[in-house]
Write an enzyme that holds these catalytic residues in place. Structure first.
Site, PDB file in Angstrom:
ATOM      1  N   CYS A 117       0.429  12.073   0.424  1.00  0.00           N
ATOM      2  CA  CYS A 117       1.756  11.760  -0.248  1.00  0.00           C
ATOM      3  C   CYS A 117       2.225  12.860  -0.752  1.00  0.00           C
ATOM      4  CB  CYS A 117       1.705  10.628  -1.046  1.00  0.00           C
ATOM      5  SG  CYS A 117       1.065   9.059  -0.267  1.00  0.00           S
ATOM      6  N   HIS A 267       8.549  10.681  -4.420  1.00  0.00           N
ATOM      7  CA  HIS A 267       7.911  10.253  -3.010  1.00  0.00           C
ATOM      8  C   HIS A 267       7.980   8.821  -3.278  1.00  0.00           C
ATOM      9  CE1 HIS A 267       5.058   8.773  -0.368  1.00  0.00           C
ATOM     10  NE2 HIS A 267       4.035   8.409  -1.386  1.00  0.00           N
ATOM     11  N   ASN A 297       6.873   3.395   2.982  1.00  0.00           N
ATOM     12  CA  ASN A 297       6.172   4.540   2.423  1.00  0.00           C
ATOM     13  C   ASN A 297       5.798   5.476   3.729  1.00  0.00           C
ATOM     14  OD1 ASN A 297       4.350   6.557   1.360  1.00  0.00           O
ATOM     15  ND2 ASN A 297       3.436   5.258   0.155  1.00  0.00           N
TER      16      ASN A 297
HETATM   17  O1  UT7 Z   1       2.084   6.586  -1.506  1.00  0.00           O
HETATM   18  C1  UT7 Z   1       0.739   6.741  -2.106  1.00  0.00           C
HETATM   19  C2  UT7 Z   1       0.492   6.228  -3.181  1.00  0.00           C
HETATM   20  N1  UT7 Z   1       0.570   4.783  -3.111  1.00  0.00           N
HETATM   21  C3  UT7 Z   1       1.197   3.901  -4.113  1.00  0.00           C
HETATM   22  O2  UT7 Z   1       1.502   4.724  -5.312  1.00  0.00           O
HETATM   23  C4  UT7 Z   1       0.689   2.608  -4.242  1.00  0.00           C
HETATM   24  C5  UT7 Z   1       0.366   1.858  -5.385  1.00  0.00           C
HETATM   25  N2  UT7 Z   1       0.017   0.599  -5.499  1.00  0.00           N
HETATM   26  C6  UT7 Z   1       1.037  -0.354  -5.281  1.00  0.00           C
HETATM   27  O3  UT7 Z   1       2.174  -0.177  -4.773  1.00  0.00           O
HETATM   28  C7  UT7 Z   1       0.587  -1.848  -5.384  1.00  0.00           C
HETATM   29  O4  UT7 Z   1      -0.508  -1.843  -5.890  1.00  0.00           O
HETATM   30  C8  UT7 Z   1       0.701  -2.796  -3.992  1.00  0.00           C
HETATM   31  C9  UT7 Z   1       2.283  -2.901  -3.630  1.00  0.00           C
HETATM   32  C10 UT7 Z   1       0.014  -2.117  -3.012  1.00  0.00           C
HETATM   33  C11 UT7 Z   1       0.226  -4.146  -4.413  1.00  0.00           C
HETATM   34  O5  UT7 Z   1       0.978  -4.696  -5.329  1.00  0.00           O
HETATM   35  P1  UT7 Z   1       0.060  -5.279  -6.518  1.00  0.00           P
HETATM   36  O6  UT7 Z   1       1.209  -6.095  -7.317  1.00  0.00           O
HETATM   37  O7  UT7 Z   1      -0.888  -4.394  -7.225  1.00  0.00           O
HETATM   38  O8  UT7 Z   1      -0.749  -6.477  -5.949  1.00  0.00           O
HETATM   39  P2  UT7 Z   1      -2.225  -6.929  -5.640  1.00  0.00           P
HETATM   40  O9  UT7 Z   1      -2.837  -6.149  -4.801  1.00  0.00           O
HETATM   41  O10 UT7 Z   1      -2.756  -6.905  -7.116  1.00  0.00           O
HETATM   42  O11 UT7 Z   1      -2.411  -8.365  -5.116  1.00  0.00           O
HETATM   43  C12 UT7 Z   1      -1.760  -9.606  -5.802  1.00  0.00           C
HETATM   44  C13 UT7 Z   1      -1.907 -10.581  -5.004  1.00  0.00           C
HETATM   45  C14 UT7 Z   1      -3.289 -10.716  -4.364  1.00  0.00           C
HETATM   46  O12 UT7 Z   1      -3.438 -12.326  -4.576  1.00  0.00           O
HETATM   47  P3  UT7 Z   1      -4.357 -13.151  -5.675  1.00  0.00           P
HETATM   48  O13 UT7 Z   1      -5.915 -12.278  -5.672  1.00  0.00           O
HETATM   49  O14 UT7 Z   1      -3.576 -12.628  -6.880  1.00  0.00           O
HETATM   50  O15 UT7 Z   1      -4.421 -14.398  -5.034  1.00  0.00           O
HETATM   51  C15 UT7 Z   1      -3.307 -10.293  -3.044  1.00  0.00           C
HETATM   52  O16 UT7 Z   1      -4.200 -11.030  -2.109  1.00  0.00           O
HETATM   53  O17 UT7 Z   1      -1.144 -10.511  -3.833  1.00  0.00           O
HETATM   54  C16 UT7 Z   1      -1.876 -10.758  -2.665  1.00  0.00           C
HETATM   55  N3  UT7 Z   1      -1.579  -9.728  -1.613  1.00  0.00           N
HETATM   56  C17 UT7 Z   1      -0.454 -10.196  -0.764  1.00  0.00           C
HETATM   57  N4  UT7 Z   1       0.210 -11.464  -0.682  1.00  0.00           N
HETATM   58  C18 UT7 Z   1       1.226 -11.445   0.254  1.00  0.00           C
HETATM   59  C19 UT7 Z   1      -1.608  -8.440  -1.303  1.00  0.00           C
HETATM   60  N5  UT7 Z   1      -0.927  -7.878  -0.140  1.00  0.00           N
HETATM   61  C20 UT7 Z   1      -0.137  -9.148   0.165  1.00  0.00           C
HETATM   62  C21 UT7 Z   1       0.885  -9.186   1.085  1.00  0.00           C
HETATM   63  N6  UT7 Z   1       1.430 -10.467   1.174  1.00  0.00           N
HETATM   64  N7  UT7 Z   1       1.194  -8.230   1.887  1.00  0.00           N
END
Ligand code: UT7
Length: 340
Positions: A117, A267, A297
Site C-alpha cells: 500500500c 491511500h 483498495n
Molecule cells: O490497505 C492496506 C491496509 N489495510 C487496511 O488499512 C484495512 C484495515 N482494516 C479494515 O479496513 C477493517 O478491519 C475491515 C474492513 C477489513 C473489516 O472491518 P471490521 O469492522 O474490522 O470487521 P471485522 O473483521 O471485525 O468483522 C466483523 C464481523 C465479523 O462477524 P462476527 O464475528 O462479528 O459475527 C466478520 O465475520 O463482520 C463479519 N464479516 C463480514 N460480514 C459480511 C467480515 N467480512 C465480512 C463481509 N461481509 N465481507
C-alpha cells in the site's frame, strides 16, 4: 537547484465492474456490510483470473501511455522506470522490465518497489532522490495491481476479498530548474517488520514453501498461506496512528501546517480511515480526495489513480500544496508533500 515536478499523470482500470451485490452472489456478504465498514460500492476485476494479456504490467502500460501524453513526452524521453506492485506478472522478474519492453523505451534502468500500500509513496520518494541528485531527468513512476486473480472468494476470505480491486496509475516526475515550477518539498518512509505477517501473502516464499511444494504436495498448503491474510482490526488501529504521524512529519519538515494543504490524497484503504484522518486534521471535504467507492483498495495503485483523477477533475491545480500518505503491509508507511 533541481526541482522534481509532476509533468504527466494517467490511470487505467479494467472495464469489468464488480458491485457489492455481485460479490453477495458468490459469498455471504451484503452491500450494506461492505458500504458501512469500508465505503466501497464497486471495484474493477479483470475479466478472467488468468489472462496472459491483461497483466499488471499491461495495466501499468496503459496508465503510462496517458502519463506520457499529458507530459507531452515519448517513451524515448524516459530515462528510468520505478514500478510499485505486490502482484507482479511473474514471481521474478519484476514488472518494470516488462513495461520497458511494452513502451519501447531505450535500455534504461527499471526498478520494482515491493512496499504494497505504501509502494507508490516509496516509489515517488526514490524518484525524487534521483531527480534531486541529477541522476535522471524524466522518471516514469507507476503503481499497478491485479488483485482479482488471487483472492479467496469463499466465505473464509470475505473480510479481505471484498476490499481489493485492480487498476493502475502513473506519473512522469521530471527535473526542472524553473523558479516558478512546483517541487517535492518533503518525503518520509517508515517500516515496522515485526508485523510482517499481520498483512501478507505467505506463499510462495522461502519461509513457507516454494513452487516445488505446489507440485509435490499441494494439499499441505493452507488457505492462510496461499491467499492474502489480513488481521483487519489490528491493521486498522495501526493505520489511524501512523497516518497522522507521517502526515505531520512531512508538513513540519516543509514548515507547513495542515490548513495550508489544498488537497490530501490518502491511500484508499478504507473510507473510515480517511474520514478519521480528515476529522483529526479538521480538513474540509473538498480538501480530501477519495475514490475507494469506485475502485476499492488497489494498494500500490490507489494513490496514483486518485492523484490522476484529482488532476483530471481540476481538483488539483498547478501551484496547489498536495499531501500523499499511505499505510499498509510490512508494516510500511510514508508521505510525499509537493507543490503541483
Ligand atoms: O490497505 C492496506 C491496509 N489495510 C487496511 O488499512 C484495512 C484495515 N482494516 C479494515 O479496513 C477493517 O478491519 C475491515 C474492513 C477489513 C473489516 O472491518 P471490521 O469492522 O474490522 O470487521 P471485522 O473483521 O471485525 O468483522 C466483523 C464481523 C465479523 O462477524 P462476527 O464475528 O462479528 O459475527 C466478520 O465475520 O463482520 C463479519 N464479516 C463480514 N460480514 C459480511 C467480515 N467480512 C465480512 C463481509 N461481509 N465481507
Amino acid at each position: 537547484m533541481l526541482k522534481s515536478i509532476i509533468k504527466g499523470f494517467g490511470h487505467y482500470v479494467p472495464n469489468n465492474i464488480v458491485t457489492n451485490d455481485d460479490l453477495a452472489k458468490v459469498m455471504t456478504t451484503s452491500d450494506e456490510w461492505i458500504t458501512e465498514r469500508t465505503g466501497i460500492k464497486e471495484r474493477r476485476h479483470r475479466k478472467s483470473r488468468v489472462d496472459a494479456e491483461e497483466t499488471t504490467s499491461y495495466l501499468g502500460y496503459k496508465a503510462s501511455l496517458k502519463a506520457l501524453e499529458t507530459a507531452n513526452l515519448t517513451a524515448k524521453d524516459i530515462d528510468f522506470i520505478i514500478f510499485a506492485t505486490l502482484s507482479p506478472d511473474y514471481y521474478f522478474p519484476g514488472c518494470g522490465v516488462v513495461l520497458q519492453e511494452l513502451l519501447g523505451c531505450d535500455t534504461i534502468g527499471a526498478l520494482d518497489v515491493r512496499n504494497q500500500c505504501s509502494g507508490f509513496v516509496y516509489a515517488m520518494s526514490v524518484a525524487n532522490a534521483f531527480i534531486k541528485a541529477g541522476t535522471y531527468k524524466n522518471i516514469l513512476v507507476v503503481g499497478a495491481e491485479i488483485h482479482s486473480f488471487g483472492l479467496d472468494f469463499s466465505d473464509a476470505g470475505r473480510s479481505v476479498s471484498v476490499i481489493f480491486g485492480d487498476g493502475a496509475g502513473a506519473v512522469v516526475l521530471s527535473a526542472t530548474e524553473d523558479e516558478n515550477a512546483g517541487d517535492i518539498l518533503a518525503v518520509n518512509m517508515h517500516s515496522e517488520g515485526k508485523y510482517a505477517e499481520e498483512l501478507a501473502v505467505k506463499f510462495p516464499g522461502t519461509k513457507y514453501g516454494w513452487s516445488d511444494q505446489l507440485v509435490k504436495n499441494p494439499d499441505a498448503l493452507t488457505t492462510q498461506e496461499v491467499y492474502p491474510y489480513m488481521n483487519g482490526n489490528f491493521v486498522f488501529k495501526h493505520a489511524v496512528t501512523r497516518f497522522p504521524e507521517t502526515m505531520m512529519e512531512a508538513l513540519e519538515k516543509a514548515g507547513k501546517k495542515p490548513e495550508d494543504l489544498d488537497m490530501f490524497i490518502p491511500h484508499q484503504a478504507n473510507l473510515r480511515i480517511s474520514q478519521f484522518v480528515q476529522q483529526r486534521f479538521g480538513l474540509l471535504d473538498e480538501k480530501v480526495f477519495n475514490n475507494i467507492q469506485k475502485y476499492g483498495n488497489t494498494t500500490a495503485a490507489s494513490i496514483a489513480i486518485a492523484l490522476s483523477e484529482a488532476i483530471e477533475q481540476g481538483k488539483v491545480k498547478r501551484g496547489d500544496l498536495v499531501l500523499l500518505s499511505a499505510f499498509g503491509s510490512g508494516f510500511t508507511w510514508g508521505s510525499v508533500l509537493f507543490e503541483y
